[in-house]
Design an enzyme around this catalytic site. Structure first.
Site, PDB file in Angstrom:
ATOM      1  N   TYR A  25      -0.588  78.275   3.519  1.00 50.50           N
ATOM      2  CA  TYR A  25      -0.645  79.649   2.947  1.00 50.50           C
ATOM      3  C   TYR A  25       0.652  80.098   2.307  1.00 50.50           C
ATOM      4  O   TYR A  25       1.030  81.271   2.662  1.00 50.50           O
ATOM      5  CB  TYR A  25      -1.147  80.435   3.990  1.00 50.50           C
ATOM      6  CG  TYR A  25      -2.550  80.219   4.680  1.00 50.50           C
ATOM      7  CD1 TYR A  25      -3.394  79.384   4.091  1.00 50.50           C
ATOM      8  CD2 TYR A  25      -2.830  80.779   6.053  1.00 50.50           C
ATOM      9  CE1 TYR A  25      -4.646  79.205   4.858  1.00 50.50           C
ATOM     10  CE2 TYR A  25      -4.036  80.658   6.617  1.00 50.50           C
ATOM     11  CZ  TYR A  25      -5.099  79.600   6.172  1.00 50.50           C
ATOM     12  OH  TYR A  25      -6.210  79.519   6.620  1.00 50.50           O
ATOM     13  N   HIS A  37      -6.082  71.287   9.891  1.00 48.84           N
ATOM     14  CA  HIS A  37      -6.556  71.919   8.775  1.00 48.84           C
ATOM     15  C   HIS A  37      -7.384  71.588   7.999  1.00 48.84           C
ATOM     16  O   HIS A  37      -7.110  70.223   7.222  1.00 48.84           O
ATOM     17  CB  HIS A  37      -5.302  72.578   7.991  1.00 48.84           C
ATOM     18  CG  HIS A  37      -5.479  74.010   7.284  1.00 48.84           C
ATOM     19  ND1 HIS A  37      -4.754  74.596   6.685  1.00 48.84           N
ATOM     20  CD2 HIS A  37      -6.783  74.662   6.980  1.00 48.84           C
ATOM     21  CE1 HIS A  37      -5.106  75.729   6.094  1.00 48.84           C
ATOM     22  NE2 HIS A  37      -6.503  75.652   6.197  1.00 48.84           N
TER      23      HIS A  37
END
Length: 424
Positions: free
Chosen positions: A56, A124
């Protein structure tokens, strides 16, 4: 069957603040966001868990900066809040699930978040790599957990619920130990509830303890204004046909004097609080009543875990107002409302709004037709993963200071123009 002790479900708060919005997918300039103010306000309202990822952009750095302030150090000891982050995804088409990279990524996260340990580390977006790569990363995360204590709980995250179930089953079969946590996003919303109907039975059978629901607006799809456009342009994977029926549903909702995002947020948070309870948690519910870990009743009911993402203080305030109203409408909610200072009228209003949202949700879901419970493919068609050897991420530019925590008042009405960007 080995089990992490104590179970994550006995500790994790059922409401988690996600920080994917601290990135340029959702906002043109994440450094211009009041990230420190958002984190401080969240803590002040009782939020005790934060989800982030190295993928992110500057999110870990911005979250770590906010948590490293005197305000946090003086009022919120590290043991009183949870940090959840991820490993494996480096860029849009770049992944590394190898043991050396997992070790490096964990250390980078510890450094950026200014902490000695991470409560949860996910692999992830597991659908983009092979099952063997996932097993390698899980094995290394557990080794770090057992050898150093830098990780407390281990899990996986991604989009396709079938893939998440298959991997959870495979990991249990191959290692004899179930995953502590499996997170999916955009799979329990007004548009798509497959996380409940498809995933929960299989994940429970695979021994998974907690299943958070993230992105209650379907990565921003369920908004009157359409999907969010940040500095990266239109990244949303939904097909134009789905966007069209969502707009039709939004127009229908407007005629009922409601906003589709308001209905979508309350529907997902409220329904998952119940439907996700079997894979939920008993941590601090951020109800407004003072809470400590020592007060947890092992016989108390669990609540389904949700992840919210916001880009400003107003969105946070509105989400918290809705969350607490939902708590007021639960069994025993009148007592919660009174003890928190909101009062019995809030309990009555919550029950009325609950019925109204349920009726609106039925109408909206009818409008979706064949796109009800539709899931877009992930990875997308013709996806090509880069085969580059990853290197240490380049230093991020030095940002201007995020706006400081200010004195904000939690709103009591529902007239606010909610525009949450909610991907975690």
């Amino acid at each position: 069957m080995p089990q992490t002790s104590p179970p994550l479900s006995s500790l994790l708060p059922p409401l988690i603040l996600g920080t994917a919005t601290f990135n340029d997918q959702y906002n043109p300039d994440p450094y211009a966001l009041p990230t420190t103010g958002i984190v401080h306000r969240a803590l002040s309202l009782g939020v005790r868990a934060f989800d982030t990822s190295p993928y992110y952009g500057p999110a870990e750095e911005l979250l770590g900066k906010a948590l490293g302030t005197p305000f946090v150090h003086e009022n919120f000891p590290r043991r009183d809040y949870f940090l959840l982050t991820k490993v494996g995804r480096i860029a849009g088409a770049e992944f590394d699930y190898s043991a050396p990279w997992v070790r490096r990524s964990v250390q980078h996260s510890l450094d950026r978040l200014h902490t000695k340990y991470l409560d949860v580390v996910y692999c992830h977006d597991v659908e983009f790599v092979t099952p063997e790569e996932v097993l390698t990363a899980i094995t290394e995360l557990r080794r770090i957990r057992d050898a150093t204590g830098q990780i407390k709980y281990v899990g996986i995250s991604g989009y396709p619920v079938e893939t998440l179930c298959e991997l959870a089953e495979m990991i249990l079969e191959r290692t004899g130990e179930p995953l502590d946590i499996v997170m999916s996003y955009a799979n329990f919303t007004l548009q798509n509830t497959r996380l409940s109907s498809v995933a929960v039975p299989r994940l429970r059978a695979a021994g998974v303890d907690v299943v958070p629901n993230a992105s209650v607006l379907g990565m921003g799809l369920l908004r009157r204004t359409g999907v969010p456009i940040g500095a990266q342009g239109d990244f949303h994977p939904s097909p134009i046909e789905l966007r069209t029926v969502i707009q039709k549903a939004s127009d229908w909702c407007d005629k009922k004097d409601n906003r589709i995002e308001k209905v979508a947020i309350r529907f997902a948070l409220e329904a998952w609080m119940r439907e996700g309870a079997s894979v939920g948690s008993k941590g601090d519910p951020a109800s407004g009543i003072p809470w400590t870990r020592e007060k947890v009743d092992i016989k108390s009911a669990k609540l389904g875990v949700s992840v919210m993402g916001v880009s400003n203080i107003n969105e946070l305030n509105e989400t918290m107002r809705v969350w607490r109203s939902i708590l007021d409408g639960l069994e025993g909610g009148e007592e919660t409302a009174i003890q928190s200072g909101r009062g019995s009228k809030d309990h009555v209003w919550s029950l009325s709004r609950q019925r109204q949202v349920q009726e609106l949700a039925i109408g909206i879901r009818r409008t979706l037709g064949e796109y009800l419970d539709f899931a877009w493919p992930s990875p997308p068609p013709n996806y090509v993963k880069l085969g580059l050897e990853p290197t240490k991420p380049a230093p991020l530019p030095t940002p201007a200071a995020s706006p400081d925590q200010l004195a904000f008042k939690l709103p009591t009405g529902e007239s606010m123009d909610v525009n949450c960007s909610d991907l975690i």
